[in-house]
Every structure is written in structure tokens, then in C-alpha cells.
Design a protein around this motif. Sequence first.
Motif, PDB file in Angstrom:
ATOM      1  N   THR A 149       0.868  -1.263  -0.021  1.00  0.00           N
ATOM      2  CA  THR A 149       0.089   0.192  -0.209  1.00  0.00           C
ATOM      3  C   THR A 149       0.970   1.276   0.021  1.00  0.00           C
ATOM      4  O   THR A 149       0.592   2.306  -0.777  1.00  0.00           O
ATOM      5  N   ALA A 150       1.751   1.427   0.924  1.00  0.00           N
ATOM      6  CA  ALA A 150       2.733   2.559   0.992  1.00  0.00           C
ATOM      7  C   ALA A 150       3.316   3.129  -0.450  1.00  0.00           C
ATOM      8  O   ALA A 150       3.315   4.065  -0.902  1.00  0.00           O
TER       9      ALA A 150
ATOM     10  N   PRO B  59       4.116  -4.020   7.265  1.00  0.00           N
ATOM     11  CA  PRO B  59       5.688  -3.333   7.499  1.00  0.00           C
ATOM     12  C   PRO B  59       6.292  -3.983   9.026  1.00  0.00           C
ATOM     13  O   PRO B  59       7.503  -3.801   8.971  1.00  0.00           O
ATOM     14  N   THR B  60       5.535  -4.929   9.630  1.00  0.00           N
ATOM     15  CA  THR B  60       6.334  -5.479  10.793  1.00  0.00           C
ATOM     16  C   THR B  60       7.003  -6.923  10.508  1.00  0.00           C
ATOM     17  O   THR B  60       7.595  -7.403  11.255  1.00  0.00           O
TER      18      THR B  60
ATOM     19  N   TRP C 149      -0.257   2.865   6.821  1.00  0.00           N
ATOM     20  CA  TRP C 149      -0.633   1.729   7.487  1.00  0.00           C
ATOM     21  C   TRP C 149      -1.604   2.089   8.457  1.00  0.00           C
ATOM     22  O   TRP C 149      -1.977   1.031   9.089  1.00  0.00           O
ATOM     23  N   HIS C 150      -2.194   3.205   8.410  1.00  0.00           N
ATOM     24  CA  HIS C 150      -3.139   3.583   9.838  1.00  0.00           C
ATOM     25  C   HIS C 150      -4.494   2.909   9.436  1.00  0.00           C
ATOM     26  O   HIS C 150      -4.773   2.699   8.109  1.00  0.00           O
ATOM     27  N   ARG C 151      -5.440   2.920  10.186  1.00  0.00           N
ATOM     28  CA  ARG C 151      -6.484   2.331   9.855  1.00  0.00           C
ATOM     29  C   ARG C 151      -7.651   3.363   9.320  1.00  0.00           C
ATOM     30  O   ARG C 151      -8.664   2.932   8.820  1.00  0.00           O
ATOM     31  N   ASP C 152      -7.411   4.633   9.461  1.00  0.00           N
ATOM     32  CA  ASP C 152      -8.224   5.591   9.174  1.00  0.00           C
ATOM     33  C   ASP C 152      -8.397   5.675   7.680  1.00  0.00           C
ATOM     34  O   ASP C 152      -7.594   5.726   6.934  1.00  0.00           O
ATOM     35  N   ALA C 153      -9.638   5.565   7.166  1.00  0.00           N
ATOM     36  CA  ALA C 153     -10.018   5.575   5.754  1.00  0.00           C
ATOM     37  C   ALA C 153      -9.780   6.872   4.989  1.00  0.00           C
ATOM     38  O   ALA C 153      -9.396   6.887   3.802  1.00  0.00           O
TER      39      ALA C 153
ATOM     40  N   VAL D 163       8.212  11.777   3.430  1.00  0.00           N
ATOM     41  CA  VAL D 163       8.339  10.631   2.553  1.00  0.00           C
ATOM     42  C   VAL D 163       8.399   9.341   3.862  1.00  0.00           C
ATOM     43  O   VAL D 163       7.636   8.444   3.711  1.00  0.00           O
ATOM     44  N   SER D 164       9.198   9.478   4.889  1.00  0.00           N
ATOM     45  CA  SER D 164       9.325   8.645   6.062  1.00  0.00           C
ATOM     46  C   SER D 164       7.832   8.745   6.718  1.00  0.00           C
ATOM     47  O   SER D 164       7.238   7.792   7.324  1.00  0.00           O
ATOM     48  N   LEU D 165       7.066   9.926   6.800  1.00  0.00           N
ATOM     49  CA  LEU D 165       5.888  10.101   7.523  1.00  0.00           C
ATOM     50  C   LEU D 165       4.840   9.281   6.836  1.00  0.00           C
ATOM     51  O   LEU D 165       4.149   8.535   7.316  1.00  0.00           O
ATOM     52  N   ALA D 166       4.820   9.460   5.533  1.00  0.00           N
ATOM     53  CA  ALA D 166       3.698   8.836   4.675  1.00  0.00           C
ATOM     54  C   ALA D 166       4.007   7.330   4.756  1.00  0.00           C
ATOM     55  O   ALA D 166       2.809   6.626   4.519  1.00  0.00           O
ATOM     56  N   GLU D 167       5.184   6.950   4.697  1.00  0.00           N
ATOM     57  CA  GLU D 167       5.477   5.507   4.724  1.00  0.00           C
ATOM     58  C   GLU D 167       4.890   4.754   5.935  1.00  0.00           C
ATOM     59  O   GLU D 167       4.161   3.459   5.726  1.00  0.00           O
ATOM     60  N   THR D 168       4.731   5.536   6.897  1.00  0.00           N
ATOM     61  CA  THR D 168       4.086   5.027   8.113  1.00  0.00           C
ATOM     62  C   THR D 168       2.714   5.040   8.113  1.00  0.00           C
ATOM     63  O   THR D 168       1.807   4.029   8.432  1.00  0.00           O
ATOM     64  N   VAL D 169       2.147   6.199   7.731  1.00  0.00           N
ATOM     65  CA  VAL D 169       0.739   6.719   7.954  1.00  0.00           C
ATOM     66  C   VAL D 169      -0.160   5.804   7.076  1.00  0.00           C
ATOM     67  O   VAL D 169      -1.281   5.593   7.328  1.00  0.00           O
TER      68      VAL D 169
END
Length: 489
Positions: free
Chosen positions: A11-12, A153-154, A72-76, A64-70
Motif C-alpha cells: 500500500t505505501a 510493515p512489521t 498503514w493507519h486504519r483511518d479511511a 516520505v518517512s511520515l507517509a510510509e508509516t501513515v
Amino acid sequence: MRHITLPDTGTAAAWREAARSCLKEGLSPADILWGSEASERSLFDDQPVSGAAPVKMTVPRSFVSLAETVCWHRDADRFARLYAFLWRLKDAPHLIADRGDRELAHLRSMEKSVHRCQHKMKAFVRFREIGERDAARRSFAAWFEPTHHTVEPTADFFARRFADMDWRIVTPEKTAIFLDGRLSFAPGQPKPDLPDDAGEALWLTYFRSIFNPARLKVQAMTSEMPKKYWKNLPEAATIPDLIANAPARARAMAEAAPTLPPVRAEKARQQLAAHMSAWEGPKEALPAAIHDCTRCPLHRTATQAVPGVGPHDAALMIVGEQPGDQEDLAGLPFVGPAGQLFDRVAEAAGLRRQEAFVTNAVKHFKFTPRGKRRLHQRPNSGEIEHCRWWLDAERALVKPKLILALGATAAEALTGSGVNILRRRGTVEQLADGTPVLLAVHPSFLLRLPDPAERERQTALFEADLRCAMEMVAALVAPTTAAALAEPR
């Protein structure tokens, strides 16, 4: 409106490519509808969109690092939020470092939530063996229910940690599979029926043994191990019992504690006792012992220590602050200007100083050099505390009926407090052994008063305090002893 559907796997990376394409077409956040494979399409999807001029920008590495993590958040709305902030960055790159920006703060909060979910996954995944133990590669499986989409990601963490075995982590939305050294992903599954682990009994024994009931903090424990994960943790079944029995176990630990202090604690106790013990030598040796004192740094600069002088059976003990410049050179207390003023007022009050024991709270002269002069400095509480040992020794030898404390330093050394000495002057306070202490100002206070009228008034009050001391001595000692201290009036 452009509808962009992102895959559930990768996804990222997919969002990053889609965002790059949208910038090239000049599509604003209002022109894009982001969704995942599970999202439903609307009636207005894929309508023609006339974008603006292509956007050329250098994306900050931190975004870029922020987007790579966000991602995977559940917020639609996570993809739309990321692109909206990216669109703002093209005109204001500094926003990525603006802690006051509301949208950035929201994205940082989402990033933190994903990282926390990854941490919980690393901590609370419990594998059960599902293959043959004598196989070339042992096989394990685990069930986990993450808060966000953090399996993908984990998974690399588990691939590195358990590279020598095959395993799978099953979740309701996605399954991570590591087989023959290769990592892949499959759709989610219901919770599998995993076998019991023969090593769990040993693990539970260890978990109980490291539980310290004396340091139990339930709120902190549930913060680090939220209850939503307990149902999948074998050790969680022991937690209610451990919490319930913690008070009794803590009391048992305290009762079973060793009664003898550790070697270091005993040495510290002996050292403290040595500093607090009273003088046990002969009276004649006390002045020499004071001269040899090195209990505080004041001995390094002073000429000599100045012990008290006077009869060892005196009914009155007079305690000043510390030696001055002339006392330091002469080795005798109260011979400088303050001492000479004291003698004149004492003579007027009918007090014969030679019949009293005169000393100071601090035995060494504390000063600041100014050219050839040595300017007096008031002793601090630490220096007063160190020298109290000698003052107590002098009190124990003389055993006075009354102590006359001159000034704040003497008051602090004797009563523990040197504040508000002008309000307390003329009052009597009792020491722990019952010895009365009459408080008065120090003669140097009178010398420092610039107003002659005020100096005369304060000197009269000081003389009244000395007369009060004589009256108290007369009431405390035999008439013959009182007569030896006071001149006929």
C-alpha cells in the motif's frame, strides 16, 4: 473526479507512485477520491478531470518517512490527508517542520499510533509449533489482532529474527507467511486452532518469578500491556492472581528481608556516628583538638582555629558567630571591634565576661580577600553544621545554666534556625536537653548601623538583653555563683 484504488499489499509504495502521478497531472486534493480495494466506488468516479499545470517539487525526506508509516493507519482518510498536506508542501516546504500546524500534528499522531501498534505486535505475538520437531525447518504459527494494518510493515522484523524457521502470523485481515526463507502475504483468516506449547509451563514459571509485587503499578502495566491483547497471551491468565496477591507477597518480602545492614550501609552508619558523637577526651585537650580540626574547608585559609575560653564550670555560655580578622590572628574570641563593643555594653550591664565561657558557633575565620584586607563572610549552613560538633563538645564540658546566643549564626547552630533574629531577640528558647537559650543580636550588627539614633536605640536593647541574661543566671544558680558573675548595683 479521479478515483484511485490502492492495493491492500504494498500500500505505501502504491500510494507514493499514485501521488507522484497526480502531481505530474496537477491534480488538486479536491480532484481525487482515494480508496482501497475494499472501498465502494461512487457514481462520480473516473469523471474527466482537467488538472492544472504539472507540479515539480522536491519532497522533504521526512515527509516520505511520515507517509510510509501513515499509509498503514486504519483511518479511511489517511491517503487523502497525506496528499492534501503534500499539496500544501509544494508552496510551503517549511510546513514539514511546523509543530503548530494542525494537519501535520494529526499526521504525526497517526504515525505514532502505527509505531505503537508495531511495537505491540513485536512484543505480544506468541508462536505455537505446528510442524514436526525433527523436520529440517521447524514450523510455527501465531494469531494476532493488530489495531492498524501493521502486519506487512512489521513482518520484516520477524523474518530477520526467526530466519531459521518457517512461520505464519495470522490476523483477521492479512496473513504473513515465511516459508523456506521467503516472505509472502495472504488474505486474513479466522483464528486457527493452535496446539498447546510444551514450553509455556516453563515460561509461566519464569513470568511469575520476575513479578515484583512491591513495585506493582496496575495503570502503568495496563498501559504497556493493554487488556485487548490479554486473551492471546498465555501469561495474561496469571495476572489477576498476581495483582490480587501482591499486597500479601510484598508484606512477606518485607518480613523476610535480612535484619543485618549491608556492609556499605554499616560503614556509612559508623562514619555518621563518628561525626555525630560527643567529645570524650579530657577538658584540657579540647582546644588542641579544635586547633587540629579539618572537618570543613575553612581550615585551609584561616590562620588558626579559635576555641572558646573561660571557666569550665561557668554558669553562662556566650556564643557568637565566628572569629574575625583580629581573632584569627590572636587565637582568642571577641577581641576585635565587635568584641570591644560587647565588653563596653557588658560592663554597663554589670556582666563580667571573664566569669563566662565565651566561644563561637564556627571556629575558623571565613573571609574574602580584597587586596591586603580580609572581608568577613557569613558561614553557610553546611559550615555551621560541621562546627556544631565542637560547640556541642564545649557545651557538654561546661554544662552552662544559660546560653546567650549572639546573632543569627549562633541561633542557627543552637536552635536550628537563624531567621527573624530581630523579632526573636530577647526571647528564650529551650534546647533538646532543656538548656535555655536567650537570643540577642551580634555586636557587629550595632557597628554596621549608619544612623546614630538607631544605633543608640539598638545598643540600649542589647544592654537590656545582657541584663536579662544576668537576671536569669541569678535565678538559675546559687546566690554565691550569681554574685561572682554580677557586679554589685
